[in-house]
Scaffold this motif. Structure first.
Motif, PDB file in Angstrom:
ATOM      1  N   GLU A  14      -6.140  -4.028 -21.938  1.00 46.64           N
ATOM      2  CA  GLU A  14      -6.375  -2.927 -21.337  1.00 46.64           C
ATOM      3  C   GLU A  14      -7.649  -2.775 -20.715  1.00 46.64           C
ATOM      4  N   ASN A  15      -8.812  -3.400 -21.439  1.00 38.84           N
ATOM      5  CA  ASN A  15      -9.964  -3.495 -20.790  1.00 38.84           C
ATOM      6  C   ASN A  15     -10.191  -4.309 -19.593  1.00 38.84           C
ATOM      7  N   LEU A  16      -9.516  -5.398 -19.676  1.00 43.14           N
ATOM      8  CA  LEU A  16      -9.576  -6.542 -18.773  1.00 43.14           C
ATOM      9  C   LEU A  16      -8.650  -5.881 -17.625  1.00 43.14           C
ATOM     10  N   LEU A  17      -7.848  -5.238 -17.739  1.00 43.28           N
ATOM     11  CA  LEU A  17      -7.099  -4.900 -16.332  1.00 43.28           C
ATOM     12  C   LEU A  17      -8.097  -3.722 -15.661  1.00 43.28           C
ATOM     13  N   ARG A  18      -8.737  -2.669 -16.686  1.00 40.07           N
ATOM     14  CA  ARG A  18      -9.476  -1.906 -15.975  1.00 40.07           C
ATOM     15  C   ARG A  18     -10.766  -2.725 -14.989  1.00 40.07           C
ATOM     16  N   GLN A  19     -11.526  -3.736 -15.590  1.00 42.23           N
ATOM     17  CA  GLN A  19     -12.214  -4.401 -15.053  1.00 42.23           C
ATOM     18  C   GLN A  19     -11.469  -5.077 -13.951  1.00 42.23           C
ATOM     19  N   GLY A  20     -10.428  -5.649 -13.875  1.00 44.08           N
ATOM     20  CA  GLY A  20      -9.834  -6.149 -12.717  1.00 44.08           C
ATOM     21  C   GLY A  20      -9.546  -5.138 -11.437  1.00 44.08           C
ATOM     22  N   ILE A  21      -9.242  -3.953 -11.812  1.00 45.21           N
ATOM     23  CA  ILE A  21      -9.018  -2.846 -10.830  1.00 45.21           C
ATOM     24  C   ILE A  21     -10.394  -2.591 -10.168  1.00 45.21           C
ATOM     25  N   GLU A  22     -11.421  -2.482 -11.122  1.00 46.35           N
ATOM     26  CA  GLU A  22     -12.865  -2.344 -10.742  1.00 46.35           C
ATOM     27  C   GLU A  22     -13.389  -3.391  -9.668  1.00 46.35           C
ATOM     28  N   VAL A  23     -13.223  -4.453  -9.828  1.00 43.68           N
ATOM     29  CA  VAL A  23     -13.753  -5.801  -9.273  1.00 43.68           C
ATOM     30  C   VAL A  23     -12.977  -5.631  -7.871  1.00 43.68           C
ATOM     31  N   SER A  24     -11.548  -5.187  -8.002  1.00 48.85           N
ATOM     32  CA  SER A  24     -10.893  -5.151  -6.695  1.00 48.85           C
ATOM     33  C   SER A  24     -11.255  -4.007  -5.848  1.00 48.85           C
ATOM     34  N   ARG A  25     -11.730  -2.780  -6.390  1.00 53.20           N
ATOM     35  CA  ARG A  25     -12.540  -2.028  -5.498  1.00 53.20           C
ATOM     36  C   ARG A  25     -13.678  -2.394  -4.924  1.00 53.20           C
ATOM     37  N   LEU A  26     -14.387  -3.033  -5.727  1.00 54.63           N
ATOM     38  CA  LEU A  26     -15.837  -3.472  -4.969  1.00 54.63           C
ATOM     39  C   LEU A  26     -15.572  -4.300  -3.862  1.00 54.63           C
ATOM     40  N   VAL A  27     -14.692  -5.321  -3.983  1.00 54.96           N
ATOM     41  CA  VAL A  27     -14.434  -6.107  -2.985  1.00 54.96           C
ATOM     42  C   VAL A  27     -13.515  -5.655  -1.893  1.00 54.96           C
ATOM     43  N   GLY A  28     -13.078  -4.443  -2.003  1.00 51.09           N
ATOM     44  CA  GLY A  28     -12.277  -3.811  -1.029  1.00 51.09           C
ATOM     45  C   GLY A  28     -10.882  -4.568  -0.888  1.00 51.09           C
ATOM     46  N   ASP A  29     -10.228  -4.959  -2.050  1.00 52.48           N
ATOM     47  CA  ASP A  29      -8.927  -5.557  -2.412  1.00 52.48           C
ATOM     48  C   ASP A  29      -7.832  -4.368  -2.758  1.00 52.48           C
ATOM     49  N   ASP A  30      -7.483  -3.598  -1.794  1.00 56.66           N
ATOM     50  CA  ASP A  30      -6.386  -2.595  -2.004  1.00 56.66           C
ATOM     51  C   ASP A  30      -5.044  -3.006  -2.687  1.00 56.66           C
ATOM     52  N   GLN A  31      -4.551  -4.277  -2.412  1.00 55.67           N
ATOM     53  CA  GLN A  31      -3.469  -4.833  -2.896  1.00 55.67           C
ATOM     54  C   GLN A  31      -3.668  -5.103  -4.473  1.00 55.67           C
ATOM     55  N   GLY A  32      -5.010  -5.768  -4.759  1.00 53.43           N
ATOM     56  CA  GLY A  32      -5.428  -5.934  -6.085  1.00 53.43           C
ATOM     57  C   GLY A  32      -5.261  -4.773  -6.794  1.00 53.43           C
ATOM     58  N   ILE A  33      -5.934  -3.797  -6.233  1.00 53.86           N
ATOM     59  CA  ILE A  33      -6.014  -2.289  -7.061  1.00 53.86           C
ATOM     60  C   ILE A  33      -4.521  -1.957  -7.171  1.00 53.86           C
ATOM     61  N   GLU A  60       2.591   1.851  -0.975  1.00 56.47           N
ATOM     62  CA  GLU A  60       3.166   2.634   0.423  1.00 56.47           C
ATOM     63  C   GLU A  60       1.903   2.616   1.614  1.00 56.47           C
ATOM     64  N   SER A  61       0.856   3.066   1.267  1.00 57.99           N
ATOM     65  CA  SER A  61      -0.421   3.284   2.210  1.00 57.99           C
ATOM     66  C   SER A  61      -0.468   1.751   2.745  1.00 57.99           C
ATOM     67  N   LEU A  62      -0.306   0.709   1.964  1.00 59.56           N
ATOM     68  CA  LEU A  62      -0.730  -0.657   2.616  1.00 59.56           C
ATOM     69  C   LEU A  62       0.403  -1.142   3.277  1.00 59.56           C
ATOM     70  N   GLY A  63       1.568  -0.390   3.486  1.00 56.77           N
ATOM     71  CA  GLY A  63       3.125  -0.735   3.970  1.00 56.77           C
ATOM     72  C   GLY A  63       3.565  -1.701   3.090  1.00 56.77           C
ATOM     73  N   ASN A  64       3.494  -1.910   1.917  1.00 54.83           N
ATOM     74  CA  ASN A  64       3.941  -2.864   0.999  1.00 54.83           C
ATOM     75  C   ASN A  64       5.327  -2.150   0.141  1.00 54.83           C
ATOM     76  N   ILE A  65       6.076  -2.070   0.948  1.00 54.56           N
ATOM     77  CA  ILE A  65       7.444  -1.577   0.284  1.00 54.56           C
ATOM     78  C   ILE A  65       8.112  -2.143  -0.907  1.00 54.56           C
ATOM     79  N   HIS A  66       7.879  -3.743  -1.017  1.00 55.85           N
ATOM     80  CA  HIS A  66       8.419  -4.067  -1.821  1.00 55.85           C
ATOM     81  C   HIS A  66       7.518  -3.925  -3.191  1.00 55.85           C
ATOM     82  N   HIS A  67       6.298  -3.804  -3.108  1.00 56.47           N
ATOM     83  CA  HIS A  67       5.299  -3.328  -4.393  1.00 56.47           C
ATOM     84  C   HIS A  67       5.857  -2.115  -4.841  1.00 56.47           C
TER      85      HIS A  67
END
Length: 86
Positions: free
Chosen positions: A14-33, A66-73
């Motif tokens: 869980e800690n690693l996943l939360r860190q990954g989400i934060e890194v994705s936020r920092l670099v603007g990777d919405d799909q990663g978030i 949905e906001s990214l248009g990624n219907i599959h996700h």
């Protein structure tokens, strides 16, 4: 994060996943978030006492997909949400 991490040490996973989400936020990777939110919601949902929290994470992931248009996700996360609520 593979099954080894989630099965052997869910708190660390869980800690690693939360860190990954934060890194994705920092670099603007919405799909990663969105992917991180999906994985985190699925992991948290394994603890039946945290179903509401897990549901919130999965819904955030659906909205982001949905906001990214990624219907599959969004569709995949809806399946995870259905499994959680089953």
């Amino acid at each position: 994060i593979g099954n080894y991490e989630t099965n052997k040490n869910p708190d660390r996973a869980e800690n690693l996943l939360r860190q990954g989400i934060e890194v994705s936020r920092l670099v603007g990777d919405d799909q990663g978030i969105a992917v991180g939110q999906h994985n985190l919601g699925t992991l948290i949902g394994k603890d039946r006492k945290r179903i509401e929290e897990a549901e919130q994470w999965l819904k955030k992931s659906i909205e982001m997909g949905e906001s990214l248009g990624n219907i599959h996700h969004a569709s995949m996360v809806r399946h995870s949400l259905a499994n959680l609520l089953n």
